[in-house]
Design a protein around this motif. Sequence first.
Motif, short mmCIF file in Angstrom:
data_model
loop_
_atom_site.label_atom_id
_atom_site.label_comp_id
_atom_site.label_asym_id
_atom_site.label_seq_id
_atom_site.Cartn_x
_atom_site.Cartn_y
_atom_site.Cartn_z
N THR A 65 -0.66 -2.24 -3.93
CA THR A 65 -0.76 -0.82 -4.28
C THR A 65 -1.60 -0.65 -5.54
O THR A 65 -2.44 0.23 -5.61
CB THR A 65 0.66 -0.24 -4.53
OG1 THR A 65 1.51 -0.73 -3.51
CG2 THR A 65 0.64 1.26 -4.52
N TRP A 90 2.84 3.25 1.65
CA TRP A 90 4.29 3.03 1.78
C TRP A 90 5.13 3.90 0.87
O TRP A 90 6.32 4.09 1.11
CB TRP A 90 4.62 1.56 1.52
CG TRP A 90 4.34 1.11 0.11
CD1 TRP A 90 3.13 0.77 -0.40
CD2 TRP A 90 5.28 0.99 -0.95
NE1 TRP A 90 3.26 0.43 -1.73
CE2 TRP A 90 4.57 0.56 -2.10
CE3 TRP A 90 6.67 1.20 -1.07
CZ2 TRP A 90 5.18 0.34 -3.34
CZ3 TRP A 90 7.27 0.98 -2.30
CH2 TRP A 90 6.53 0.55 -3.42
N ARG A 113 8.19 5.62 5.58
CA ARG A 113 6.93 4.98 5.22
C ARG A 113 6.30 4.20 6.38
O ARG A 113 5.14 3.81 6.31
CB ARG A 113 7.13 4.05 4.03
CG ARG A 113 8.00 2.84 4.28
CD ARG A 113 8.30 2.15 2.96
NE ARG A 113 8.92 0.85 3.09
CZ ARG A 113 10.20 0.62 3.38
NH1 ARG A 113 11.00 1.64 3.64
NH2 ARG A 113 10.68 -0.61 3.43
N MET A 123 14.39 -8.68 5.66
CA MET A 123 14.18 -8.24 4.29
C MET A 123 15.15 -7.11 3.98
O MET A 123 15.28 -6.17 4.75
CB MET A 123 12.74 -7.75 4.19
CG MET A 123 12.34 -7.30 2.83
SD MET A 123 10.57 -7.02 2.80
CE MET A 123 10.52 -5.27 3.07
N ASP A 160 2.25 -7.90 2.51
CA ASP A 160 2.52 -8.64 1.26
C ASP A 160 3.90 -9.28 1.27
O ASP A 160 4.06 -10.39 0.74
CB ASP A 160 2.32 -7.76 0.02
CG ASP A 160 3.06 -6.43 0.07
OD1 ASP A 160 3.75 -6.15 1.06
OD2 ASP A 160 2.94 -5.67 -0.90
N ASN A 161 4.88 -8.64 1.88
CA ASN A 161 6.20 -9.28 1.92
C ASN A 161 6.20 -10.50 2.82
O ASN A 161 6.69 -11.56 2.41
CB ASN A 161 7.28 -8.26 2.30
CG ASN A 161 7.44 -7.22 1.21
OD1 ASN A 161 7.80 -7.55 0.10
ND2 ASN A 161 7.11 -5.97 1.51
N GLN A 172 -0.63 -4.28 1.18
CA GLN A 172 0.61 -3.53 1.02
C GLN A 172 1.01 -3.09 2.42
O GLN A 172 0.17 -2.72 3.24
CB GLN A 172 0.40 -2.33 0.10
CG GLN A 172 -0.75 -1.41 0.52
CD GLN A 172 -0.77 -0.12 -0.28
OE1 GLN A 172 0.22 0.59 -0.35
NE2 GLN A 172 -1.90 0.18 -0.88
N GLN A 173 2.30 -3.16 2.72
CA GLN A 173 2.72 -2.88 4.09
C GLN A 173 2.69 -1.39 4.39
O GLN A 173 2.78 -0.57 3.47
CB GLN A 173 4.12 -3.42 4.32
CG GLN A 173 4.19 -4.94 4.25
CD GLN A 173 5.41 -5.48 4.94
OE1 GLN A 173 6.41 -5.75 4.30
NE2 GLN A 173 5.34 -5.63 6.25
N HIS A 174 2.57 -1.07 5.65
CA HIS A 174 2.74 0.28 6.22
C HIS A 174 1.55 1.23 6.04
O HIS A 174 1.42 2.19 6.78
CB HIS A 174 4.00 0.99 5.67
CG HIS A 174 5.19 0.09 5.53
ND1 HIS A 174 5.78 -0.51 6.62
CD2 HIS A 174 5.89 -0.35 4.44
CE1 HIS A 174 6.80 -1.27 6.19
NE2 HIS A 174 6.87 -1.20 4.88
C1 XUL Z 1 7.93 -2.96 2.17
C2 XUL Z 1 7.25 -1.97 1.33
C3 XUL Z 1 6.63 -2.42 0.06
C4 XUL Z 1 5.15 -2.61 0.20
C5 XUL Z 1 4.60 -2.87 -1.20
O1 XUL Z 1 8.57 -2.43 3.26
O2 XUL Z 1 7.16 -0.82 1.65
O3 XUL Z 1 7.22 -3.61 -0.40
O4 XUL Z 1 4.85 -3.62 1.09
O5 XUL Z 1 3.32 -3.30 -1.19
#
Ligand code: XUL
Length: 532
Positions: free
Chosen positions: A13, A133, A166, A331, A276-277, A93-95
């Motif tokens: 991000t 996200w 998100r 997660m 990223d996760n 970054q996810q989503h």
């Molecule tokens: C995971 C999430 C955040 C983004 C941050 O579901 O929304 O951790 O991945 O980059």
Amino acid sequence: MEKQYFLGFDSSTQGLKCTIIDAQLEIVYERALNFDRDLPQFGTKGGAHVGPDGLTVTSPAPMWVAALDMLFEQMQTDGAPLASVVAISGSGQQHGSVWLKEGAEACLANLDAQQPLALQLTDIFTTQDSPIWMDSSTTPQCKAREAALGGAQATADLTGSRAYERFTGNQIAKMYEQQPEVYTATERICLVSSFMATLLKGAYAPIDASDGSGMNLMDIRTQTWSPDALACTAPGLEQKLGEVVASHSDIGVIHPYFASRYGFSPRTRLIAWSGDNPNSLAGLRLQEPGDIAISMGTSYTVFGFLREAQPSASEGHIFVNPVDPDAFMAMVCYKNGALVRDRIRDAVAEGSWDTFSALVADAPVGNDGQIGFYLYDPEITPPIHQTGIRRFDAHDHPVSAFAPAAECRAAVEGQSLSMRLHGENIGFAPKRILATGGASVDQEMLRVLSNVFGVPVYVAEKSDSASLGAAYRALHGWRCWQEDRFVSFGDALGGEPPLTCAMEPDAEAHACYSELITRYANLEQKLIAEGE
Ligand code: XUL
């Protein structure tokens, strides 16, 4: 033999980072840039723009293109060994989603090596404002999705998570409803991860199954788009998404643009990018079922390797595992993480961590049955919107205060019990815990964690890093590609990660927590019910 290097990116991000490792996994180069500071022309705060409603959060997609130009130039200036990089992967970054118009792919294919990417790719987006996200504006779309798919649990069973604001599918549904002209003009919807891979490939890159699990659109068991989940999102979506591939997939070679401009070998392989996760899981080298990491930063995240998926409508997410296509990762995120300990340290431990730890050690295991819930912020796990501190004595009667030692211990035990409880609900069966982040230096925190879970706690040599994980995955994918078969992540990386065991569990203490957890769960249920 010529040196072989592996390059991992992390498009997060706030910034873009890269890590280069050698075949022995040693980091030979790292560099990061920050969007707000280094690309001020985009006017972001923390890499994002918040809309007037406070709920809509976007990032300018052209900023990510400009960042890639800037980072590559920096790498070249630094003399990074780009010519010897054999494979590249990355994290996004996810989503977040990137919306590309018809003709974008032709633009990407015909890049001129004399010009930066940003100058040539101004006109490939149907919207420059990529939802990310942090957006929480899609509650109506989430409700509609869960209604269409048979409820929250059914949505979780199919896609790995109940509908979350998100998650990309809900963002796409909103775009289709509110800006249908953008949706219609879009040829390809990428995730941030697959968009960055698209830039390097000079052609549309596929979404990988692990990051694809954060969309509420993919069937986590078949690892393909779910027709039902697509149908309740927007028409004609499958084509716009392209295919899903396993995370270790080779997706082609780098575009000649990067070979000419930055001196990469034209044979440099690209391995699918991921979230990223997922890449943090790879970065910590969690590679066996039962390997769990607890990241104790501002917010706490528990994530780990699972063989079986047990999606839950009330907590956490199941993603396809980024290093083993036959496994999953789960997660669980907490909002009230390090802040709880900080506040209590300031309130009753003179602002000193040493005093805080000494106080925790002063109170007995199980805290004489006293249990506390410290909700400074609305909590995600479990969803409790009502903030405040709630304390209970050994008979479940509310009390207004604890003695200082009991207060410190209640916070540490409560957080650990919650992680065990909600981890178990989503299928975690930890064999060992890897602790990272600020709070992982606190021996008393580690002792309580180890005793609550009944497993040894290790601390990672390096903190969790998505770009290092991406570099590891570049190596992994490259080995699989070279051998034309799936090589396990552990084998590709040369066995066990170097870990230091910081704490062994005590059987008696573990038994005490196994009893206490039932009361903790019951009290938590009461708090959830009160808030409803
Ligand atoms: C995971 C999430 C955040 C983004 C941050 O579901 O929304 O951790 O991945 O980059």
